[in-house]
Design an enzyme around this catalytic site. Structure first.
Site, PDB file in Angstrom:
ATOM      1  NE  ARG A 120     -82.128 -69.171 -83.393  1.00  0.00           N
ATOM      2  CZ  ARG A 120     -82.617 -67.946 -83.372  1.00  0.00           C
ATOM      3  NH1 ARG A 120     -83.791 -67.700 -82.839  1.00  0.00           N
ATOM      4  NH2 ARG A 120     -81.941 -66.938 -83.891  1.00  0.00           N
ATOM      5  CD  GLN A 125     -85.885 -69.673 -91.292  1.00  0.00           C
ATOM      6  OE1 GLN A 125     -86.662 -69.386 -92.209  1.00  0.00           O
ATOM      7  NE2 GLN A 125     -84.608 -69.369 -91.320  1.00  0.00           N
ATOM      8  CG  ASP A 128     -87.513 -69.066 -83.851  1.00  0.00           C
ATOM      9  OD1 ASP A 128     -87.695 -69.003 -82.619  1.00  0.00           O
ATOM     10  OD2 ASP A 128     -86.477 -68.647 -84.403  1.00  0.00           O
ATOM     11  CB  SER A 131     -87.748 -65.560 -84.115  1.00  0.00           C
ATOM     12  OG  SER A 131     -86.433 -66.067 -83.983  1.00  0.00           O
ATOM     13  CE1 TYR A 226     -81.867 -67.291 -79.229  1.00  0.00           C
ATOM     14  CE2 TYR A 226     -81.314 -69.589 -79.571  1.00  0.00           C
ATOM     15  CZ  TYR A 226     -82.247 -68.581 -79.521  1.00  0.00           C
ATOM     16  OH  TYR A 226     -83.562 -68.863 -79.779  1.00  0.00           O
TER      17      TYR A 226
END
Length: 385
Positions: A120, A125, A128, A131, A226
């Site tokens: 993360r 990103q 990911d 997500s 998280y």
């Protein structure tokens, strides 16, 4: 190198690990792409589109014939064992719940990358997948609730009287929760939310929701942003404080998950029994045990209450319910990870790169992910005992 994309074998899975767009980009890197016939059909990507993008269409993808295998769902142990040593796999692996498959991958000498393990960090990103798929799931959860809820979501003022807006409560304000908040708000509902991470209050407000502060003292934020699992005493206190908010809501959507662990129990049967007849509960964590007591993944359960019943919806593979856009996002995540390790037409992982090393599950006959390796070791010790 030969990159293979096959039809997903899990029942009900409609996503695909590549799209014509990502095939075109990977082919431009010098990779040969082989797509199994019909692999993208359920996601709205026909074979002809893959062919035009530069892929070869095969009647059946022979796992032993590819150097890199892109997938969505985890392999079965038998499929993992059939791969050639040195094969690279990229996809979801569910290492916390699929230990037999992880063992098979290691024993087969497969270099596997789990999309759940992508670090993360800002540089990762674009890879990911948790997500991107949570974005789809949060949106879908609200739609599933809306079609089951027997009333309107928005406020209506008519000559025949005023219809009040639905009251929606979202538990868990990660990507899925925030998307659920935004979607419910766009449908006209009055939305509130809670998360054990204090930092999520501003994010909830940015999506138009009202943050419910339960004053649980210390923050419960774990690695990577998280949520951390609460101790039992604190979890009981949380449920007690949530009870009146649950009772006052019309639609409850739960999204709380802890990577690699069973979902935390947030809502008991007694709490649901306090909701009024016609209310709907959608649990996005149903596949990992559920946030709501009595939830069953893939099924609707009607819990009797005064005047009727409350519908409990156990979401299963929610992102697959919107396979076209879910595949578009997921394929981009996978393609970006593969591109990171590709040079001169060959995928050669550089384990000095924190993204690649962090996402690696197995390599050279060993399990590289510490938590999964520990779980497998504990399983062996338990069997010997």
């Amino acid at each position: 190198m030969r990159v293979g994309v096959g039809r997903e074998q899990c029942d009900g899975e409609r996503r695909v690990a590549a799209t014509p767009e990502t095939v075109h980009e990977l082919a431009a890197l010098g990779l040969e792409i082989f797509v199994e016939r019909g692999a993208g059909a359920q996601a709205g990507y026909p074979d002809e589109a893959f062919k035009e993008a530069g892929a070869a269409i095969t009647a059946e993808l022979v796992l032993e014939s590819v150097d890199v295998l892109l997938h969505v769902r985890p392999f079965t142990p038998d499929a993992a064992a059939s791969l050639r040593p040195g094969t690279i796999t990229i996809g979801f692996a569910s290492p916390g719940s699929e230990l037999p498959t992880v063992r098979a991958l290691a024993e087969a000498g497969v270099t596997s990358f789990a999309m759940e393990l992508i670090p993360r960090i800002s540089r990762a990103q674009s890879m990911d997948a948790l997500s991107s798929q949570s974005l789809v799931s949060g949106y879908r959860a609200v739609l599933e609730a809306a079609v089951r809820y027997p009333r309107f979501f928005p406020l209506y003022m008519t000559a025949a009287g005023t219809i009040p807006p639905a009251r929606v409560l979202v538990l868990g304000a990660g990507v899925a929760g925030l998307q659920a908040i935004g979607t419910a708000k766009r449908l006209g509902a009055r939305v509130s939310a809670n998360d054990v991470r204090a930092a999520s209050a501003d994010e909830v407000a940015s999506m138009g929701g009202t943050f419910i502060n339960l004053d649980l003292d210390a923050a419960a934020e774990g690695p990577g942003g998280y949520a951390r699992e609460l101790g039992e005493d604190r979890a009981q206190r949380q449920r007690g404080l949530l009870a009146p908010h649950v009772a006052a809501t019309d639609v409850l959507i739960t999204t709380a998950a802890i990577p690699g662990r069973a979902a935390p129990l947030l809502v008991t049967t007694d709490m649901v029994a306090g909701m009024r007849a016609g209310s709907v509960v959608v649990d996005l964590a149903a596949e990992s045990g559920g946030n709501v007591e009595g939830i069953i993944a893939g099924q609707d359960v009607q819990l009797p209450v005064v005047g009727g019943f409350v519908t409990l919806v156990g979401m299963k593979d929610a992102a697959s319910a919107m396979p076209s856009d879910a595949s578009r996002l997921y394929a981009r995540n996978v393609s970006n990870l593969l591109a990171l390790m590709t040079a001169d037409g060959r995928a050669t992982p550089d384990f000095d790169d924190e993204v690649i090393s962090g996402a690696c599950l197995t390599c050279d006959g060993t399990v590289r992910h510490p938590a999964t390796a520990a779980a497998l070791a504990a399983e062996v010790m338990e069997g010997e005992a």
